[in-house]
Design a protein around this motif. Sequence first.
Motif, PDB file in Angstrom:
ATOM      1  N   PRO A  46      -4.273  23.124 -10.275  1.00 39.99           N
ATOM      2  CA  PRO A  46      -5.663  23.573 -10.443  1.00 39.99           C
ATOM      3  C   PRO A  46      -6.266  22.886 -11.663  1.00 39.99           C
ATOM      4  CG  PRO A  46      -4.223  25.438  -9.990  1.00 39.99           C
ATOM      5  CD  PRO A  46      -3.323  24.253 -10.233  1.00 39.99           C
ATOM      6  N   THR A  47      -7.364  22.188 -11.468  1.00 41.37           N
ATOM      7  CA  THR A  47      -7.892  21.287 -12.498  1.00 41.37           C
ATOM      8  C   THR A  47      -9.397  21.428 -12.623  1.00 41.37           C
ATOM      9  OG1 THR A  47      -6.147  19.674 -11.988  1.00 41.37           O
ATOM     10  CG2 THR A  47      -8.041  18.861 -13.224  1.00 41.37           C
ATOM     11  N   ILE A  48      -9.872  21.466 -13.874  1.00 43.65           N
ATOM     12  CA  ILE A  48     -11.301  21.452 -14.167  1.00 43.65           C
ATOM     13  C   ILE A  48     -11.587  20.248 -15.041  1.00 43.65           C
ATOM     14  CG2 ILE A  48     -13.221  22.652 -15.297  1.00 43.65           C
ATOM     15  CD1 ILE A  48     -11.748  25.278 -14.725  1.00 43.65           C
ATOM     16  N   ALA A  49     -12.488  19.374 -14.585  1.00 46.72           N
ATOM     17  CA  ALA A  49     -12.888  18.200 -15.356  1.00 46.72           C
ATOM     18  C   ALA A  49     -14.264  18.437 -15.946  1.00 46.72           C
ATOM     19  CB  ALA A  49     -12.896  16.956 -14.471  1.00 46.72           C
ATOM     20  N   LEU A  50     -14.406  18.114 -17.227  1.00 48.93           N
ATOM     21  CA  LEU A  50     -15.637  18.354 -17.975  1.00 48.93           C
ATOM     22  C   LEU A  50     -16.368  17.031 -18.174  1.00 48.93           C
ATOM     23  CD1 LEU A  50     -13.975  20.639 -20.682  1.00 48.93           C
ATOM     24  CD2 LEU A  50     -15.046  21.355 -18.525  1.00 48.93           C
ATOM     25  N   PHE A  51     -17.528  16.904 -17.553  1.00 49.93           N
ATOM     26  CA  PHE A  51     -18.294  15.663 -17.627  1.00 49.93           C
ATOM     27  C   PHE A  51     -19.495  15.842 -18.551  1.00 49.93           C
ATOM     28  CE2 PHE A  51     -15.781  15.058 -13.912  1.00 49.93           C
ATOM     29  CZ  PHE A  51     -15.581  13.691 -13.819  1.00 49.93           C
ATOM     30  N   THR A  52     -19.676  14.853 -19.427  1.00 48.29           N
ATOM     31  CA  THR A  52     -20.819  14.867 -20.349  1.00 48.29           C
ATOM     32  C   THR A  52     -21.602  13.555 -20.325  1.00 48.29           C
ATOM     33  OG1 THR A  52     -19.459  14.051 -22.185  1.00 48.29           O
ATOM     34  CG2 THR A  52     -19.603  16.447 -21.924  1.00 48.29           C
ATOM     35  N   ALA A  53     -20.948  12.457 -19.926  1.00 48.21           N
ATOM     36  CA  ALA A  53     -21.583  11.138 -20.029  1.00 48.21           C
ATOM     37  C   ALA A  53     -21.412  10.284 -18.788  1.00 48.21           C
ATOM     38  CB  ALA A  53     -21.021  10.386 -21.240  1.00 48.21           C
ATOM     39  N   THR A  54     -20.650  10.735 -17.809  1.00 45.06           N
ATOM     40  CA  THR A  54     -20.383   9.944 -16.614  1.00 45.06           C
ATOM     41  C   THR A  54     -20.696  10.773 -15.366  1.00 45.06           C
ATOM     42  OG1 THR A  54     -18.063  10.572 -16.931  1.00 45.06           O
ATOM     43  CG2 THR A  54     -18.684   8.345 -17.574  1.00 45.06           C
ATOM     44  N   ASP A  55     -20.767  10.098 -14.241  1.00 47.51           N
ATOM     45  CA  ASP A  55     -21.187  10.721 -12.987  1.00 47.51           C
ATOM     46  C   ASP A  55     -19.970  11.225 -12.214  1.00 47.51           C
ATOM     47  OD1 ASP A  55     -22.237  11.425 -10.553  1.00 47.51           O
ATOM     48  OD2 ASP A  55     -23.276   9.530 -10.187  1.00 47.51           O
ATOM     49  N   PRO A  56     -19.812  12.524 -12.037  1.00 43.49           N
ATOM     50  CA  PRO A  56     -18.649  13.030 -11.303  1.00 43.49           C
ATOM     51  C   PRO A  56     -18.630  12.615  -9.839  1.00 43.49           C
ATOM     52  CG  PRO A  56     -20.196  14.806 -11.789  1.00 43.49           C
ATOM     53  CD  PRO A  56     -20.664  13.615 -12.552  1.00 43.49           C
ATOM     54  N   ALA A  57     -19.777  12.244  -9.285  1.00 39.42           N
ATOM     55  CA  ALA A  57     -19.782  11.792  -7.894  1.00 39.42           C
ATOM     56  C   ALA A  57     -18.996  10.503  -7.728  1.00 39.42           C
ATOM     57  CB  ALA A  57     -21.222  11.599  -7.419  1.00 39.42           C
ATOM     58  N   LEU A  58     -18.912   9.699  -8.794  1.00 37.09           N
ATOM     59  CA  LEU A  58     -18.216   8.419  -8.738  1.00 37.09           C
ATOM     60  C   LEU A  58     -16.787   8.501  -9.268  1.00 37.09           C
ATOM     61  CD1 LEU A  58     -21.048   6.017  -9.976  1.00 37.09           C
ATOM     62  CD2 LEU A  58     -20.459   6.643  -7.619  1.00 37.09           C
ATOM     63  N   ALA A  59     -16.507   9.509 -10.112  1.00 40.73           N
ATOM     64  CA  ALA A  59     -15.181   9.560 -10.746  1.00 40.73           C
ATOM     65  C   ALA A  59     -14.693  10.978 -10.965  1.00 40.73           C
ATOM     66  CB  ALA A  59     -15.218   8.816 -12.082  1.00 40.73           C
ATOM     67  N   GLY A  60     -15.143  11.916 -10.171  1.00 42.75           N
ATOM     68  CA  GLY A  60     -14.746  13.306 -10.360  1.00 42.75           C
ATOM     69  C   GLY A  60     -13.378  13.623  -9.784  1.00 42.75           C
ATOM     70  N   VAL A  61     -12.889  14.825 -10.112  1.00 41.14           N
ATOM     71  CA  VAL A  61     -11.571  15.245  -9.636  1.00 41.14           C
ATOM     72  C   VAL A  61     -11.637  15.947  -8.281  1.00 41.14           C
ATOM     73  CG1 VAL A  61     -10.578  15.419 -11.948  1.00 41.14           C
ATOM     74  CG2 VAL A  61     -11.721  17.422 -10.943  1.00 41.14           C
ATOM     75  N   GLU A  62     -12.808  16.429  -7.902  1.00 40.60           N
ATOM     76  CA  GLU A  62     -12.905  17.174  -6.644  1.00 40.60           C
ATOM     77  C   GLU A  62     -12.535  16.309  -5.442  1.00 40.60           C
ATOM     78  OE1 GLU A  62     -16.639  19.164  -6.148  1.00 40.60           O
ATOM     79  OE2 GLU A  62     -16.466  20.261  -8.031  1.00 40.60           O
ATOM     80  N   ARG A  63     -12.758  15.006  -5.540  1.00 34.65           N
ATOM     81  CA  ARG A  63     -12.427  14.116  -4.415  1.00 34.65           C
ATOM     82  C   ARG A  63     -10.922  14.025  -4.225  1.00 34.65           C
ATOM     83  NH1 ARG A  63     -12.297  13.172  -0.167  1.00 34.65           N
ATOM     84  NH2 ARG A  63     -12.752  11.277   1.021  1.00 34.65           N
ATOM     85  N   ALA A  64     -10.155  14.279  -5.290  1.00 30.32           N
ATOM     86  CA  ALA A  64      -8.703  14.125  -5.212  1.00 30.32           C
ATOM     87  C   ALA A  64      -8.006  15.365  -4.681  1.00 30.32           C
ATOM     88  CB  ALA A  64      -8.136  13.772  -6.586  1.00 30.32           C
ATOM     89  N   SER A  65      -8.624  16.546  -4.834  1.00 28.35           N
ATOM     90  CA  SER A  65      -7.894  17.769  -4.513  1.00 28.35           C
ATOM     91  C   SER A  65      -8.842  18.932  -4.250  1.00 28.35           C
ATOM     92  CB  SER A  65      -6.974  18.135  -5.683  1.00 28.35           C
ATOM     93  OG  SER A  65      -6.433  19.439  -5.543  1.00 28.35           O
ATOM     94  N   PRO A  66      -8.524  19.796  -3.282  1.00 30.84           N
ATOM     95  CA  PRO A  66      -9.322  21.010  -3.081  1.00 30.84           C
ATOM     96  C   PRO A  66      -9.133  22.030  -4.193  1.00 30.84           C
ATOM     97  CG  PRO A  66      -7.422  20.991  -1.610  1.00 30.84           C
ATOM     98  CD  PRO A  66      -7.461  19.643  -2.274  1.00 30.84           C
ATOM     99  N   ASN A  67      -8.116  21.823  -5.038  1.00 27.52           N
ATOM    100  CA  ASN A  67      -7.866  22.732  -6.157  1.00 27.52           C
ATOM    101  C   ASN A  67      -8.490  22.230  -7.455  1.00 27.52           C
ATOM    102  OD1 ASN A  67      -6.322  24.542  -4.624  1.00 27.52           O
ATOM    103  ND2 ASN A  67      -4.455  23.341  -4.946  1.00 27.52           N
ATOM    104  N   ALA A  68      -9.475  21.345  -7.361  1.00 34.95           N
ATOM    105  CA  ALA A  68     -10.080  20.759  -8.558  1.00 34.95           C
ATOM    106  C   ALA A  68     -11.589  20.985  -8.540  1.00 34.95           C
ATOM    107  CB  ALA A  68      -9.761  19.268  -8.632  1.00 34.95           C
ATOM    108  N   ARG A  69     -12.172  21.065  -9.745  1.00 40.49           N
ATOM    109  CA  ARG A  69     -13.601  21.288  -9.885  1.00 40.49           C
ATOM    110  C   ARG A  69     -14.162  20.362 -10.955  1.00 40.49           C
ATOM    111  NH1 ARG A  69     -12.508  23.225  -5.988  1.00 40.49           N
ATOM    112  NH2 ARG A  69     -12.816  25.329  -5.144  1.00 40.49           N
ATOM    113  N   ASP A  70     -15.355  19.821 -10.683  1.00 39.45           N
ATOM    114  CA  ASP A  70     -16.092  19.010 -11.644  1.00 39.45           C
ATOM    115  C   ASP A  70     -17.218  19.848 -12.226  1.00 39.45           C
ATOM    116  OD1 ASP A  70     -14.661  16.587 -11.095  1.00 39.45           O
ATOM    117  OD2 ASP A  70     -15.812  16.390  -9.239  1.00 39.45           O
TER     118      ASP A  70
END
Length: 327
Positions: free
Chosen positions: A276-300
Motif C-alpha cells: 500500500p503506497t501513497i505518493a506525494l506530488f508537488t512539482a511533477t505530473d502524476p498522470a505521467l509518473a504516478g504510482v496508481e498506474r503500477a498498482s491498485p493498492n497505490a494512490r497519487d
Amino acid sequence: MSAILAIRPSSLGDIVHALAIVADIRAHHPGLAIDWVAEEAFVPLVALDPGVRRVIPIALRRWRHHLLSAATWREWAAFRRDLRQQRYAAVLDLQEQVKGALIAAMAQGMKHGPDRASIREPIATLAHGAHHAHHAIDPRQHLIDRCRQLAAAALGHRVEGPPRFGFAPPPPAAALAGGEPYVVCVHATSRADKLWPDAHWRQLIPAFARAGYRVLLPWGDASERARSEALARDEPAASVLPRQPLPALAGLLARAELVVGVDTGLVHLAAALGAPTIALFTATDPALAGVERASPNARDLGDAGRTPSVADVQAAAGALLRRAPRC
C-alpha cells in the motif's frame, strides 16, 4: 535460446516502470531471454526480477568524472565486449536519450525506439543508423505504458491488462522489521521542489505512532540521514534505518503496512512490489509518473504546483489500510 536486450540504465523509478515489459514478454514470447543494461548502482534492483536472465552493468555516472583514467577506458572496453557477446532478436532503447542511443548502437541486433516525434530527446535519433526501427509512442502517457507499447511494437504482441511486476525481494532482517507493524516514510529526493514540507512530516509521523505503527525512515546520503534524524527526534516510535542495499530496502518496502513518500524511486518500487503506497506530488505530473498506474493498492496525491495536505494523506492512508490489511 534467442534473446532481447533492454536498455534502461537509470534512474531507479524509471527502471522500475520499464521492468513492466518483462511480464509481457514472458507471457507472449516465453522462448525469449531478457538481458538488461543498467547503471552499476541499479544492477541489484534489476536482478530482483527473476525474469531477467543477465544484467550488464554500465558506470556512466562514475566514468564521466574520470574520463582521462586508464581504468575508465579498460572498464568501458570490457562493457563493450560484454554488450556484444551475442546478437539479439531485438534491442529495445527504453532510455529515450542520447546515452541510450549510443549504447544501442554498440549492441548487435535490430534496434527499436520511439520516433522523433515521440522520443524524450529528439537529438538522440541522430545516432540511429539503418538498423533502427522507429515507433510512434504517445509521449503524453505514463512511462509504464510507453515502455510496454514499445516492446509490443518491436516484438509483435498486444499490450493486454494492467502492468505486472515480478520482483522477488529477500525478507527483511528481523532486527529491522521486528514483529510489529510498520510504516515507511520516504522524505528524500534529489530535487528540492519535490520535497514535502518538514512541518507536514512532523504532524504525520506522530499520527502513525499513535495508531500503533513503527515509523521507519530510510536515507541515502549524509544530508538525508540528518533530515531523517531530525524528523525522528522526540518520537520514540520513529527509527532511522541504517543504510541499506537496494534488495534489503525492497524487502522492507514489500512488507510494510504502508509506504508514504515523495515522487522518488523507492516509492515507485514500493508500488510495484504491491505494498500500500501513497505518493506525494508537488512539482511533477502524476498522470505521467504516478504510482496508481503500477498498482491498485497505490494512490497519487497532489500535482505540479499543488502540495497535498496532512489531512489528504491521513484520509488516503485510512482507505488503503482498510482495503489492504496485512493479516
